[in-house]
Design a protein around this motif. Structure first.
Motif, mmCIF file in Angstrom:
data_model
loop_
_atom_site.group_PDB
_atom_site.id
_atom_site.type_symbol
_atom_site.label_atom_id
_atom_site.label_comp_id
_atom_site.label_asym_id
_atom_site.label_seq_id
_atom_site.Cartn_x
_atom_site.Cartn_y
_atom_site.Cartn_z
ATOM 1 N N THR A 1 0.858 -1.186 0.000
ATOM 2 C CA THR A 1 0.000 0.000 0.000
ATOM 3 C C THR A 1 0.894 1.235 0.000
ATOM 4 O O THR A 1 1.783 1.365 0.852
ATOM 5 C CB THR A 1 -0.916 0.022 1.231
ATOM 6 O OG1 THR A 1 -1.743 -1.149 1.223
ATOM 7 C CG2 THR A 1 -1.809 1.245 1.210
ATOM 8 N N TRP A 2 0.641 2.117 -0.945
ATOM 9 C CA TRP A 2 1.402 3.354 -1.078
ATOM 10 C C TRP A 2 0.471 4.542 -0.792
ATOM 11 O O TRP A 2 -0.642 4.613 -1.320
ATOM 12 C CB TRP A 2 1.961 3.511 -2.486
ATOM 13 C CG TRP A 2 3.027 2.536 -2.884
ATOM 14 C CD1 TRP A 2 4.374 2.758 -2.919
ATOM 15 C CD2 TRP A 2 2.844 1.195 -3.329
ATOM 16 N NE1 TRP A 2 5.044 1.663 -3.350
ATOM 17 C CE2 TRP A 2 4.122 0.652 -3.612
ATOM 18 C CE3 TRP A 2 1.720 0.367 -3.501
ATOM 19 C CZ2 TRP A 2 4.313 -0.642 -4.060
ATOM 20 C CZ3 TRP A 2 1.910 -0.928 -3.935
ATOM 21 C CH2 TRP A 2 3.196 -1.415 -4.215
ATOM 22 N N GLN A 3 0.951 5.464 0.006
ATOM 23 C CA GLN A 3 0.209 6.692 0.290
ATOM 24 C C GLN A 3 1.080 7.888 -0.106
ATOM 25 O O GLN A 3 2.185 8.054 0.409
ATOM 26 C CB GLN A 3 -0.178 6.779 1.757
ATOM 27 C CG GLN A 3 -1.245 5.745 2.160
ATOM 28 C CD GLN A 3 -1.688 5.890 3.602
ATOM 29 O OE1 GLN A 3 -0.927 6.350 4.466
ATOM 30 N NE2 GLN A 3 -2.922 5.501 3.889
ATOM 31 N N VAL A 4 0.530 8.706 -1.013
ATOM 32 C CA VAL A 4 1.283 9.839 -1.574
ATOM 33 C C VAL A 4 0.558 11.128 -1.218
ATOM 34 O O VAL A 4 -0.676 11.221 -1.314
ATOM 35 C CB VAL A 4 1.419 9.721 -3.111
ATOM 36 C CG1 VAL A 4 2.235 10.886 -3.671
ATOM 37 C CG2 VAL A 4 2.039 8.383 -3.490
ATOM 38 N N GLY A 5 1.327 12.109 -0.768
ATOM 39 C CA GLY A 5 0.761 13.424 -0.454
ATOM 40 C C GLY A 5 1.419 14.525 -1.283
ATOM 41 O O GLY A 5 2.654 14.652 -1.290
ATOM 42 N N PHE A 6 0.583 15.320 -1.984
ATOM 43 C CA PHE A 6 1.068 16.463 -2.764
ATOM 44 C C PHE A 6 0.610 17.759 -2.110
ATOM 45 O O PHE A 6 -0.389 17.799 -1.378
ATOM 46 C CB PHE A 6 0.506 16.437 -4.197
ATOM 47 C CG PHE A 6 0.934 15.270 -5.025
ATOM 48 C CD1 PHE A 6 2.137 15.297 -5.726
ATOM 49 C CD2 PHE A 6 0.134 14.145 -5.129
ATOM 50 C CE1 PHE A 6 2.523 14.233 -6.513
ATOM 51 C CE2 PHE A 6 0.510 13.076 -5.912
ATOM 52 C CZ PHE A 6 1.710 13.110 -6.611
ATOM 53 N N LEU A 7 1.329 18.820 -2.413
ATOM 54 C CA LEU A 7 0.886 20.170 -2.093
ATOM 55 C C LEU A 7 0.834 20.938 -3.413
ATOM 56 O O LEU A 7 1.857 21.150 -4.060
ATOM 57 C CB LEU A 7 1.826 20.864 -1.105
ATOM 58 C CG LEU A 7 1.352 22.237 -0.623
ATOM 59 C CD1 LEU A 7 0.050 22.112 0.164
ATOM 60 C CD2 LEU A 7 2.420 22.922 0.219
ATOM 61 N N THR B 1 -3.395 23.761 -1.927
ATOM 62 C CA THR B 1 -4.374 22.700 -1.681
ATOM 63 C C THR B 1 -3.639 21.372 -1.532
ATOM 64 O O THR B 1 -2.862 20.991 -2.426
ATOM 65 C CB THR B 1 -5.373 22.596 -2.839
ATOM 66 O OG1 THR B 1 -6.016 23.860 -3.031
ATOM 67 C CG2 THR B 1 -6.428 21.534 -2.561
ATOM 68 N N PRO B 2 -3.875 20.636 -0.435
ATOM 69 C CA PRO B 2 -3.275 19.305 -0.315
ATOM 70 C C PRO B 2 -4.021 18.304 -1.198
ATOM 71 O O PRO B 2 -5.234 18.388 -1.378
ATOM 72 C CB PRO B 2 -3.439 18.970 1.172
ATOM 73 C CG PRO B 2 -4.611 19.792 1.611
ATOM 74 C CD PRO B 2 -4.588 21.038 0.785
ATOM 75 N N LEU B 3 -3.279 17.379 -1.764
ATOM 76 C CA LEU B 3 -3.854 16.356 -2.639
ATOM 77 C C LEU B 3 -3.243 15.018 -2.259
ATOM 78 O O LEU B 3 -2.019 14.865 -2.280
ATOM 79 C CB LEU B 3 -3.557 16.692 -4.104
ATOM 80 C CG LEU B 3 -4.115 15.744 -5.166
ATOM 81 C CD1 LEU B 3 -5.638 15.778 -5.171
ATOM 82 C CD2 LEU B 3 -3.572 16.119 -6.549
ATOM 83 N N ASN B 4 -4.084 14.061 -1.917
ATOM 84 C CA ASN B 4 -3.617 12.761 -1.445
ATOM 85 C C ASN B 4 -4.108 11.639 -2.362
ATOM 86 O O ASN B 4 -5.209 11.707 -2.921
ATOM 87 C CB ASN B 4 -4.112 12.493 -0.023
ATOM 88 C CG ASN B 4 -3.617 13.545 0.960
ATOM 89 O OD1 ASN B 4 -2.426 13.871 0.987
ATOM 90 N ND2 ASN B 4 -4.524 14.090 1.753
#
Length: 243
Positions: A111-117, A158-161
């Motif tokens: 499982t991969w969890q990616v967080g962008f700004l 804006t955060p994007l997950n």
């Protein structure tokens, strides 16, 4: 007594008269009547000449109008661009975590969890993300998810997950060997991408929709050889953005 066979003398010769009573002028020919005056020749009239001229004039006017409209429209677009100055948003990868990783036989789990700004740097234009999806890949391993659309106002962040899951995902043995080899070295690199259909707006002005492409190349996840979890190595990083 005068001989009747001789012509009489002392009398004028008879004159010739026209039907209208006028006396004819003497003629050098034996023909007793004067030649009729010459009649003027009628010029040939081509009814298609004016039509052809009208057609050529209309075509020239039509194309001249098109050129003028094109120049005016281009000038308006250029002025709007100078005033609004649309720029592409910035994407920064803030976090990347990996849990429950296992690669054996010919399948992969994890499982991969990616967080962008995401930052909109425009001062006068908002950005609407109509359709947006993200993917993560390693060699032939490729996972993709659909994300919720959102709108971003001017000069906002804006955060994007995104979350990716692999459950017994089949891959070739060479991919399994490559993952285990990088894991033994303490770091596994992944490519993270985002594709979005975006629209830039400023009041009543709406620019055409464009596809935004984001690439974060070879993002390393630090993981030990005897562990199934890892996190982003080296901190946040800027991603490449283009259309």
């Amino acid at each position: 007594m005068q001989d009747p066979s001789r012509p009489a003398t002392g009398y004028p010769a008879p004159s010739y008269y026209h039907s209208n009573g006028g006396q004819a002028p003497p003629s050098a020919t034996a023909y007793p009547y004067s030649a009729p005056p010459p009649y003027p020749q009628n010029q040939y009239y081509n009814p298609n000449s004016s039509r052809n001229y009208f057609t050529r004039s209309f075509v020239r006017s039509f194309f001249a109008t098109l050129v003028c409209l094109f120049v005016i429209f281009g000038a308006i677009v250029f002025i709007v661009w100078l005033v609004l100055r649309p720029t592409l948003p910035d994407f920064r990868l803030e976090s990347l975590s990996l849990t429950n990783l296992s690669a054996n036989s010919q399948s992969v789990n994890g499982t991969w969890q990616v967080g962008f700004l995401v930052r909109n740097n425009n001062k006068k234009m908002s950005v609407t993300y109509q359709v947006i999806e993200s993917s993560i890949s390693y060699d032939a391993l490729f996972l993709r998810v659909q994300l919720l659309p959102f709108k971003q106002e001017t000069q906002t962040e804006t955060p994007l997950n995104a979350t990716f899951s692999a459950v017994n995902t089949p891959v070739e043995k060479k991919v399994v060997d490559a993952i285990n080899g990088d894991k033994a070295r303490g770091s596994i690199p992944f490519n993270v991408e985002v594709f979005a259909s975006t629209v830039f707006r400023s009041g009543a002005w709406r620019l055409r929709a464009r596809v935004l492409k984001v690439l974060c190349r070879r993002v390393p996840v630090r993981i030990s050889s005897n562990s199934t979890s890892g996190t982003l190595s080296g901190g946040a990083r800027e991603c490449q953005v283009w259309t």
